[in-house]
Design an enzyme around this catalytic site. Structure first.
Site, PDB file in Angstrom:
ATOM      1  CG  ASP A   1     -10.917  15.604-102.819  1.00 16.82           C
ATOM      2  OD1 ASP A   1      -9.904  15.181-103.450  1.00 16.82           O
ATOM      3  OD2 ASP A   1     -11.338  16.619-102.667  1.00 16.82           O
TER       4      ASP A   1
ATOM      5  CG  ASN B   1      -6.791   9.029-102.599  1.00 18.56           C
ATOM      6  OD1 ASN B   1      -7.328   8.460-101.493  1.00 18.56           O
ATOM      7  ND2 ASN B   1      -7.289   8.394-103.803  1.00 18.56           N
TER       8      ASN B   1
ATOM      9  NE  ARG C   1      -6.826  17.490 -99.844  1.00 18.30           N
ATOM     10  CZ  ARG C   1      -7.791  17.823 -99.968  1.00 18.30           C
ATOM     11  NH1 ARG C   1      -8.744  18.533 -98.779  1.00 18.30           N
ATOM     12  NH2 ARG C   1      -9.058  17.376-100.614  1.00 18.30           N
TER      13      ARG C   1
ATOM     14  NE  ARG D   1      -1.361  14.115-106.363  1.00 18.74           N
ATOM     15  CZ  ARG D   1      -2.256  14.894-105.805  1.00 18.74           C
ATOM     16  NH1 ARG D   1      -2.252  15.779-104.566  1.00 18.74           N
ATOM     17  NH2 ARG D   1      -3.558  14.607-105.999  1.00 18.74           N
TER      18      ARG D   1
ATOM     19  CG  HIS E   1      -3.656   8.010-105.957  1.00 21.09           C
ATOM     20  ND1 HIS E   1      -4.892   8.624-105.779  1.00 21.09           N
ATOM     21  CD2 HIS E   1      -2.794   8.925-106.553  1.00 21.09           C
ATOM     22  CE1 HIS E   1      -4.781   9.902-106.362  1.00 21.09           C
ATOM     23  NE2 HIS E   1      -3.340  10.074-106.676  1.00 21.09           N
TER      24      HIS E   1
ATOM     25  CB  SER F   1     -12.105  13.959-113.446  1.00 19.42           C
ATOM     26  OG  SER F   1     -10.874  14.866-113.277  1.00 19.42           O
ATOM     27  CB  THR F   2     -11.770  14.823-118.584  1.00 17.65           C
ATOM     28  OG1 THR F   2     -12.633  15.645-118.306  1.00 17.65           O
ATOM     29  CG2 THR F   2     -12.684  13.547-119.369  1.00 17.65           C
ATOM     30  CD  GLU F   3     -12.460  17.971-115.502  1.00 15.23           C
ATOM     31  OE1 GLU F   3     -13.250  18.823-116.089  1.00 15.23           O
ATOM     32  OE2 GLU F   3     -12.458  17.003-115.038  1.00 15.23           O
TER      33      GLU F   3
ATOM     34  CG  LEU G   1     -22.881  -2.765-105.465  1.00 16.80           C
ATOM     35  CD1 LEU G   1     -23.808  -1.652-105.183  1.00 16.80           C
ATOM     36  CD2 LEU G   1     -21.508  -2.796-104.697  1.00 16.80           C
TER      37      LEU G   1
ATOM     38  NE  ARG H   1     -12.821  21.602-105.822  1.00 13.10           N
ATOM     39  CZ  ARG H   1     -12.063  21.924-104.847  1.00 13.10           C
ATOM     40  NH1 ARG H   1     -12.391  22.660-103.956  1.00 13.10           N
ATOM     41  NH2 ARG H   1     -10.947  21.281-104.866  1.00 13.10           N
TER      42      ARG H   1
ATOM     43  CD  GLU I   1     -31.523  15.182 -99.902  1.00 14.75           C
ATOM     44  OE1 GLU I   1     -31.060  15.953 -99.047  1.00 14.75           O
ATOM     45  OE2 GLU I   1     -32.701  15.295-100.520  1.00 14.75           O
TER      46      GLU I   1
END
Length: 249
Positions: free
Chosen positions: A21, A23, A25, A34, A38, A66-68, A132, A195, A208
Protein backbone atom coordinates in the site's frame (compact mmCIF):
# COMPACT_ATOMS: atom_id res chain seq x y z
CA UNK A 1 25.22 -5.60 14.04
CA UNK A 2 22.97 -5.52 10.97
CA UNK A 3 19.27 -6.36 11.22
CA UNK A 4 19.71 -9.26 8.81
CA UNK A 5 22.46 -10.82 10.95
CA UNK A 6 20.08 -10.83 13.94
CA UNK A 7 17.54 -13.03 12.17
CA UNK A 8 17.38 -16.63 13.34
CA UNK A 9 17.17 -19.05 10.42
CA UNK A 10 15.08 -21.58 12.33
CA UNK A 11 12.51 -18.95 13.37
CA UNK A 12 11.75 -17.40 10.01
CA UNK A 13 8.11 -17.59 8.86
CA UNK A 14 7.51 -20.15 6.17
CA UNK A 15 4.97 -17.88 4.47
CA UNK A 16 4.84 -14.08 4.41
CA UNK A 17 1.93 -12.13 2.91
CA UNK A 18 2.11 -8.42 2.08
CA UNK A 19 -0.52 -5.76 1.41
CA UNK A 20 1.49 -3.40 -0.78
CA UNK A 21 0.00 0.00 0.00
CA UNK A 22 1.04 3.59 -0.59
CA UNK A 23 1.97 3.77 -4.28
CA UNK A 24 -0.52 6.54 -5.00
CA UNK A 25 0.46 8.68 -2.02
CA UNK A 26 4.14 8.20 -2.85
CA UNK A 27 3.53 9.54 -6.36
CA UNK A 28 1.30 12.39 -5.16
CA UNK A 29 4.00 13.58 -2.74
CA UNK A 30 6.25 13.96 -5.78
CA UNK A 31 3.65 15.72 -7.91
CA UNK A 32 3.17 12.75 -10.23
CA UNK A 33 0.27 10.56 -11.34
CA UNK A 34 -0.55 7.43 -9.36
CA UNK A 35 0.86 5.09 -12.02
CA UNK A 36 4.29 6.62 -11.35
CA UNK A 37 4.03 5.17 -7.84
CA UNK A 38 2.96 1.78 -9.15
CA UNK A 39 5.95 1.69 -11.50
CA UNK A 40 8.32 2.46 -8.64
CA UNK A 41 6.54 -0.09 -6.47
CA UNK A 42 7.93 -2.79 -8.77
CA UNK A 43 11.37 -2.08 -7.27
CA UNK A 44 10.03 -2.96 -3.83
CA UNK A 45 8.51 -6.16 -5.20
CA UNK A 46 11.89 -7.10 -6.61
CA UNK A 47 13.70 -6.29 -3.35
CA UNK A 48 11.34 -8.24 -1.09
CA UNK A 49 11.25 -11.21 -3.48
CA UNK A 50 15.05 -11.33 -3.60
CA UNK A 51 15.28 -11.04 0.19
CA UNK A 52 12.76 -13.85 0.67
CA UNK A 53 14.61 -16.12 -1.75
CA UNK A 54 17.97 -15.36 -0.12
CA UNK A 55 16.63 -16.11 3.38
CA UNK A 56 14.98 -19.37 2.35
CA UNK A 57 11.37 -18.32 2.95
CA UNK A 58 9.08 -20.78 1.18
CA UNK A 59 6.12 -18.60 0.18
CA UNK A 60 5.62 -14.88 -0.46
CA UNK A 61 2.10 -13.70 -1.32
CA UNK A 62 1.64 -10.17 -2.65
CA UNK A 63 -1.74 -8.41 -2.86
CA UNK A 64 -1.24 -6.99 -6.33
CA UNK A 65 -4.79 -6.15 -7.46
CA UNK A 66 -8.05 -6.57 -5.58
CA UNK A 67 -11.54 -7.02 -6.99
CA UNK A 68 -12.33 -3.60 -5.50
CA UNK A 69 -9.52 -2.05 -7.55
CA UNK A 70 -11.63 -2.51 -10.70
CA UNK A 71 -13.69 0.47 -9.49
CA UNK A 72 -10.71 2.82 -9.85
CA UNK A 73 -10.56 5.24 -12.84
CA UNK A 74 -10.29 3.31 -16.12
CA UNK A 75 -7.08 5.12 -17.04
CA UNK A 76 -5.39 3.88 -13.86
CA UNK A 77 -6.68 0.31 -14.27
CA UNK A 78 -5.52 0.20 -17.90
CA UNK A 79 -2.11 1.52 -16.89
CA UNK A 80 -1.85 -1.08 -14.10
CA UNK A 81 -2.70 -3.90 -16.51
CA UNK A 82 -0.09 -2.65 -18.97
CA UNK A 83 2.46 -2.42 -16.15
CA UNK A 84 1.62 -5.94 -15.07
CA UNK A 85 2.27 -7.31 -18.56
CA UNK A 86 5.61 -5.53 -18.93
CA UNK A 87 6.72 -6.45 -15.41
CA UNK A 88 6.00 -10.15 -15.87
CA UNK A 89 7.90 -10.13 -19.16
CA UNK A 90 10.86 -8.28 -17.63
CA UNK A 91 11.05 -10.33 -14.44
CA UNK A 92 10.64 -13.89 -15.77
CA UNK A 93 14.38 -14.27 -16.37
CA UNK A 94 15.09 -13.04 -12.84
CA UNK A 95 12.61 -15.52 -11.39
CA UNK A 96 14.29 -18.33 -13.30
CA UNK A 97 17.75 -17.18 -12.17
CA UNK A 98 16.65 -17.15 -8.52
CA UNK A 99 14.77 -20.49 -8.71
CA UNK A 100 11.44 -18.77 -7.94
CA UNK A 101 8.14 -20.35 -8.91
CA UNK A 102 5.19 -18.07 -9.79
CA UNK A 103 1.58 -18.80 -8.85
CA UNK A 104 -1.59 -16.73 -8.83
CA UNK A 105 -4.74 -16.62 -6.73
CA UNK A 106 -7.89 -14.71 -7.55
CA UNK A 107 -10.47 -14.41 -10.29
CA UNK A 108 -7.84 -14.24 -13.03
CA UNK A 109 -10.45 -14.87 -15.72
CA UNK A 110 -11.50 -11.24 -15.30
CA UNK A 111 -8.03 -10.01 -16.30
CA UNK A 112 -7.34 -8.90 -19.89
CA UNK A 113 -6.29 -11.71 -22.23
CA UNK A 114 -2.75 -10.37 -22.72
CA UNK A 115 -2.22 -10.32 -18.95
CA UNK A 116 -3.48 -13.90 -18.63
CA UNK A 117 -1.25 -15.03 -21.49
CA UNK A 118 1.87 -13.49 -19.90
CA UNK A 119 0.98 -14.96 -16.51
CA UNK A 120 0.40 -18.43 -17.92
CA UNK A 121 3.68 -18.35 -19.84
CA UNK A 122 5.61 -17.31 -16.73
CA UNK A 123 3.82 -19.87 -14.54
CA UNK A 124 4.71 -22.66 -16.96
CA UNK A 125 8.33 -21.52 -17.34
CA UNK A 126 8.88 -21.35 -13.58
CA UNK A 127 6.81 -24.43 -12.66
CA UNK A 128 9.86 -26.64 -12.03
CA UNK A 129 11.67 -24.13 -9.82
CA UNK A 130 12.10 -25.39 -6.28
CA UNK A 131 12.95 -22.27 -4.27
CA UNK A 132 10.61 -19.49 -3.19
CA UNK A 133 7.01 -19.65 -4.41
CA UNK A 134 5.83 -16.14 -5.32
CA UNK A 135 2.03 -15.91 -5.20
CA UNK A 136 0.37 -12.91 -6.86
CA UNK A 137 -3.15 -12.12 -5.66
CA UNK A 138 -4.81 -10.67 -8.77
CA UNK A 139 -8.45 -9.65 -9.04
CA UNK A 140 -8.66 -11.18 -5.58
CA UNK A 141 -10.85 -10.61 -2.57
CA UNK A 142 -11.29 -12.88 0.41
CA UNK A 143 -15.08 -12.57 0.41
CA UNK A 144 -15.13 -13.64 -3.25
CA UNK A 145 -12.85 -16.58 -2.42
CA UNK A 146 -14.96 -17.71 0.55
CA UNK A 147 -18.22 -17.36 -1.40
CA UNK A 148 -16.70 -19.39 -4.25
CA UNK A 149 -15.65 -22.10 -1.81
CA UNK A 150 -19.15 -22.26 -0.28
CA UNK A 151 -20.70 -22.57 -3.75
CA UNK A 152 -18.26 -25.35 -4.61
CA UNK A 153 -19.06 -27.31 -1.48
CA UNK A 154 -22.81 -26.79 -1.95
CA UNK A 155 -22.60 -28.05 -5.54
CA UNK A 156 -20.68 -31.15 -4.45
CA UNK A 157 -23.16 -31.83 -1.63
CA UNK A 158 -26.01 -31.54 -4.13
CA UNK A 159 -24.20 -33.91 -6.51
CA UNK A 160 -23.66 -36.43 -3.72
CA UNK A 161 -19.88 -36.06 -3.80
CA UNK A 162 -19.70 -34.63 -0.27
CA UNK A 163 -21.83 -35.45 2.79
CA UNK A 164 -22.75 -32.60 5.10
CA UNK A 165 -21.10 -34.52 7.95
CA UNK A 166 -17.78 -34.32 6.08
CA UNK A 167 -17.69 -30.54 6.10
CA UNK A 168 -14.98 -29.27 8.45
CA UNK A 169 -12.06 -26.84 8.36
CA UNK A 170 -9.84 -29.18 6.35
CA UNK A 171 -12.50 -29.77 3.70
CA UNK A 172 -13.25 -26.05 3.46
CA UNK A 173 -9.56 -25.24 2.95
CA UNK A 174 -9.45 -27.65 0.00
CA UNK A 175 -11.94 -25.39 -1.83
CA UNK A 176 -9.96 -22.19 -1.29
CA UNK A 177 -7.65 -20.56 -3.83
CA UNK A 178 -4.75 -21.23 -1.46
CA UNK A 179 -5.22 -24.98 -1.16
CA UNK A 180 -1.81 -26.69 -0.87
CA UNK A 181 -0.29 -23.40 0.34
CA UNK A 182 0.34 -23.03 4.10
CA UNK A 183 -1.31 -20.15 5.92
CA UNK A 184 0.93 -17.08 6.30
CA UNK A 185 2.56 -16.72 9.69
CA UNK A 186 3.25 -13.04 9.04
CA UNK A 187 1.11 -10.40 7.31
CA UNK A 188 2.77 -7.06 6.51
CA UNK A 189 0.93 -3.90 5.47
CA UNK A 190 2.80 -0.80 4.39
CA UNK A 191 1.89 2.93 4.35
CA UNK A 192 0.57 3.19 7.91
CA UNK A 193 -2.96 1.94 7.19
CA UNK A 194 -4.31 -0.36 9.91
CA UNK A 195 -6.73 -2.64 8.12
CA UNK A 196 -6.80 -5.97 6.26
CA UNK A 197 -8.72 -4.84 3.17
CA UNK A 198 -10.44 -8.13 2.36
CA UNK A 199 -7.17 -10.08 2.07
CA UNK A 200 -6.79 -13.75 3.08
CA UNK A 201 -9.36 -13.43 5.86
CA UNK A 202 -9.59 -17.20 6.44
CA UNK A 203 -5.87 -17.81 6.12
CA UNK A 204 -4.65 -15.11 8.54
CA UNK A 205 -6.70 -16.34 11.51
CA UNK A 206 -3.46 -16.84 13.49
CA UNK A 207 -1.05 -14.67 11.50
CA UNK A 208 1.10 -12.07 13.21
CA UNK A 209 0.28 -8.60 11.87
CA UNK A 210 2.97 -6.01 11.17
CA UNK A 211 2.11 -2.47 10.08
CA UNK A 212 4.81 -0.23 8.61
CA UNK A 213 4.53 3.53 8.01
CA UNK A 214 6.81 3.21 4.98
CA UNK A 215 5.08 3.76 1.64
CA UNK A 216 5.44 0.70 -0.59
CA UNK A 217 7.86 2.14 -3.21
CA UNK A 218 10.28 2.96 -0.36
CA UNK A 219 9.93 -0.45 1.32
CA UNK A 220 13.28 -2.19 0.88
CA UNK A 221 15.15 -5.18 2.19
CA UNK A 222 16.02 -3.49 5.49
CA UNK A 223 12.35 -2.73 6.14
CA UNK A 224 11.53 -6.36 5.38
CA UNK A 225 14.24 -7.57 7.77
CA UNK A 226 12.80 -5.32 10.52
CA UNK A 227 9.39 -6.94 10.02
CA UNK A 228 10.90 -10.42 10.25
CA UNK A 229 12.89 -9.50 13.36
CA UNK A 230 9.74 -8.15 15.01
CA UNK A 231 7.99 -11.41 14.14
CA UNK A 232 10.73 -13.45 15.77
CA UNK A 233 10.32 -11.53 19.02
CA UNK A 234 6.66 -12.48 19.35
CA UNK A 235 5.21 -15.40 21.26
CA UNK A 236 2.83 -17.41 19.09
CA UNK A 237 0.40 -19.16 21.46
CA UNK A 238 -2.50 -20.28 19.22
CA UNK A 239 -4.92 -19.97 22.14
CA UNK A 240 -2.60 -21.57 24.69
CA UNK A 241 -0.95 -19.89 27.67
CA UNK A 242 2.73 -18.98 27.88
CA UNK A 243 3.17 -21.61 30.61
CA UNK A 244 1.78 -24.30 28.32
CA UNK A 245 4.25 -23.36 25.59
CA UNK A 246 7.14 -23.61 28.06
CA UNK A 247 6.00 -27.06 29.25
CA UNK A 248 5.71 -28.31 25.67
CA UNK A 249 9.26 -27.31 24.75
Amino acid sequence: MSVKSQLLKDRLPRHVAIIMDGNGRWAKKRGNMRIFGHRNGVKAVRAVTEASAELGIDYLTLYAFSTENWSRPKSEVDALMSLLVSTISDETKTLMKNNVQLRTIGNVETLPQDVRDKLQTCIIQTSNNTGLTLVLALSYSSRWEISKAVKGIAADVKAGKVAIEQINDDLFVSYLETKNIPDPELLIRTSGELRISNFLLWQIAYSELYFSDVLWPDFGKEDFYHALLDFQKRERRFGKTSDQLILNK
